[in-house]
Design a protein around this motif. Sequence first.
Motif, PDB file in Angstrom:
ATOM      1  N   GLY A  42     -13.027   4.482  -7.516  1.00 20.38           N
ATOM      2  CA  GLY A  42     -11.908   2.972  -7.983  1.00 20.38           C
ATOM      3  C   GLY A  42     -12.398   2.421  -8.951  1.00 20.38           C
ATOM      4  N   SER A  44     -13.256  -1.254  -9.802  1.00 17.24           N
ATOM      5  CA  SER A  44     -13.783  -2.016  -9.219  1.00 17.24           C
ATOM      6  C   SER A  44     -15.383  -1.844  -9.384  1.00 17.24           C
ATOM      7  CB  SER A  44     -13.564  -3.035  -8.385  1.00 17.24           C
ATOM      8  OG  SER A  44     -14.632  -4.086  -8.388  1.00 17.24           O
ATOM      9  N   VAL A  66      -7.943   6.207 -12.712  1.00 20.25           N
ATOM     10  CA  VAL A  66      -6.702   7.600 -13.022  1.00 20.25           C
ATOM     11  C   VAL A  66      -5.848   7.783 -13.980  1.00 20.25           C
ATOM     12  CG1 VAL A  66      -7.242   8.043 -10.102  1.00 20.25           C
ATOM     13  CG2 VAL A  66      -5.125   6.417 -10.835  1.00 20.25           C
ATOM     14  N   ALA A  93      -3.989   5.579  -4.897  1.00 17.83           N
ATOM     15  CA  ALA A  93      -4.020   4.391  -6.317  1.00 17.83           C
ATOM     16  C   ALA A  93      -3.059   4.168  -6.937  1.00 17.83           C
ATOM     17  CB  ALA A  93      -5.268   4.918  -7.262  1.00 17.83           C
ATOM     18  N   VAL A 115      -0.196   5.174 -13.427  1.00 18.82           N
ATOM     19  CA  VAL A 115      -1.521   5.470 -12.364  1.00 18.82           C
ATOM     20  C   VAL A 115      -0.874   5.555 -10.693  1.00 18.82           C
ATOM     21  CG1 VAL A 115      -2.382   3.819 -10.729  1.00 18.82           C
ATOM     22  CG2 VAL A 115      -2.344   2.614 -13.197  1.00 18.82           C
ATOM     23  N   TYR A 155       8.651   0.208  -9.619  1.00 20.23           N
ATOM     24  CA  TYR A 155       7.963   0.683  -8.681  1.00 20.23           C
ATOM     25  C   TYR A 155       8.692   1.607  -7.591  1.00 20.23           C
ATOM     26  CZ  TYR A 155       5.037   0.703  -4.602  1.00 20.23           C
ATOM     27  OH  TYR A 155       4.193   0.526  -3.719  1.00 20.23           O
ATOM     28  N   PRO A 187       4.170   3.609   3.771  1.00 13.52           N
ATOM     29  CA  PRO A 187       3.654   2.623   4.538  1.00 13.52           C
ATOM     30  C   PRO A 187       4.434   1.795   3.641  1.00 13.52           C
ATOM     31  CG  PRO A 187       1.751   2.682   2.866  1.00 13.52           C
ATOM     32  CD  PRO A 187       2.710   3.705   2.352  1.00 13.52           C
ATOM     33  N   PRO A 193      -4.364  -6.723  -0.130  1.00 18.97           N
ATOM     34  CA  PRO A 193      -4.372  -7.647  -2.132  1.00 18.97           C
ATOM     35  C   PRO A 193      -3.402  -7.319  -3.016  1.00 18.97           C
ATOM     36  CG  PRO A 193      -6.824  -6.937  -1.359  1.00 18.97           C
ATOM     37  CD  PRO A 193      -6.049  -6.157  -0.543  1.00 18.97           C
ATOM     38  N   LEU A 194      -3.308  -5.716  -2.632  1.00 16.75           N
ATOM     39  CA  LEU A 194      -1.660  -5.873  -3.258  1.00 16.75           C
ATOM     40  C   LEU A 194      -0.185  -6.408  -3.175  1.00 16.75           C
ATOM     41  CD1 LEU A 194      -0.551  -3.383  -5.142  1.00 16.75           C
ATOM     42  CD2 LEU A 194       0.645  -2.661  -3.652  1.00 16.75           C
TER      43      LEU A 194
END
Length: 252
Positions: A42, A44, A66, A93, A115, A155, A187, A193-194
């Motif tokens: 990732g 962070s 990525v 990701a 991404v 998206y 999903p 968090p997204l």
Amino acid sequence: MLQETPATLSQRITLVTGASSGIGRAVALALARAGAFVVATGRSRERLAALADELAGQGEALPLDVSEPDDIARFMRSMGERHGRINALVVNAGVSPAVEIDTLTVTEYQSLMDVNVRGAVFTFAHALPLLSEGASVVFVGSVAARKGQPGDAVYAGSKGFVRAFARSLGTSPDLMKRRIRVNVVSPGPIETPLTEEATRNPEAKVYVEQLIPMRRWGRDAEVAQAVLFLLSEASSFTTGADLTVDGGMSHV
Ligand SMILES: NC(=O)c1ccc[n+]([C@@H]2O[C@H](COP(=O)([O-])OP(=O)(O)OC[C@H]3O[C@@H](n4cnc5c(N)ncnc54)[C@H](OP(=O)(O)O)[C@@H]3O)[C@@H](O)[C@H]2O)c1
């Protein structure tokens, strides 16, 4: 006579992108619990350090952005030197920034595609030489690719690419020769968090629940279980599939 098909992931070298948060993190932890060695990646560094502690010797957590194909290539070279192979890959990701089509800038478009699309393509492409005979790959798509997502068309389009790309790989003769399976997990709305902005807003949260036959948001661990099934030998005759984890949302 029936042959045993072990669902264990013991001793498998597994790589997960976007593992510092949400679904990727849940997948990394579930893989470790299933006995796999997890290379969790990732951006962070703080969250990666916390995850490394949780993996407790059952894996490592390393930085990988990525959106930089050269970084992915370097990362895979070092993965090859350290582990020699990848038995299971999770291309997870992703970003979902609020971008409005009527005010969309090239910069906004590019950062999402870098991404969700380019990142997914080059993660797979640079991992390919390391994928072992019989490896399993899962791409994390979205219900948005199946139903569309009004207000989030860019998206949804990026996830439509992921779905078609993964399904094409999942039936590729070259990959079949190496017994490499490729599947998608799509999903629906999952609390991570997204999606925090929506789940923290009671009206938005309930609005989304009304779109889901099961009338609730999903959990990251529920997506992780679907990913584990597709990575394990329990799904040994499944490739090119798109498994929805969405409380029935894509079927209404
Ligand atoms: N949550 C949902 O409702 C939902 C529904 C359908 C599909 N999905 C998909 O599921 C996947 C995971 O989403 P999530 O809900 O778990 O979101 P999240 O909690 O925001 O996690 C996203 C992960 O992607 C990583 N990431 C973002 N940009 C990156 C980059 N340039 N390079 C490497 N890693 C990067 C993040 O790393 P850092 O935080 O370290 O930057 C983080 O680990 C995404 O592909 C998303 O589109 C989610």
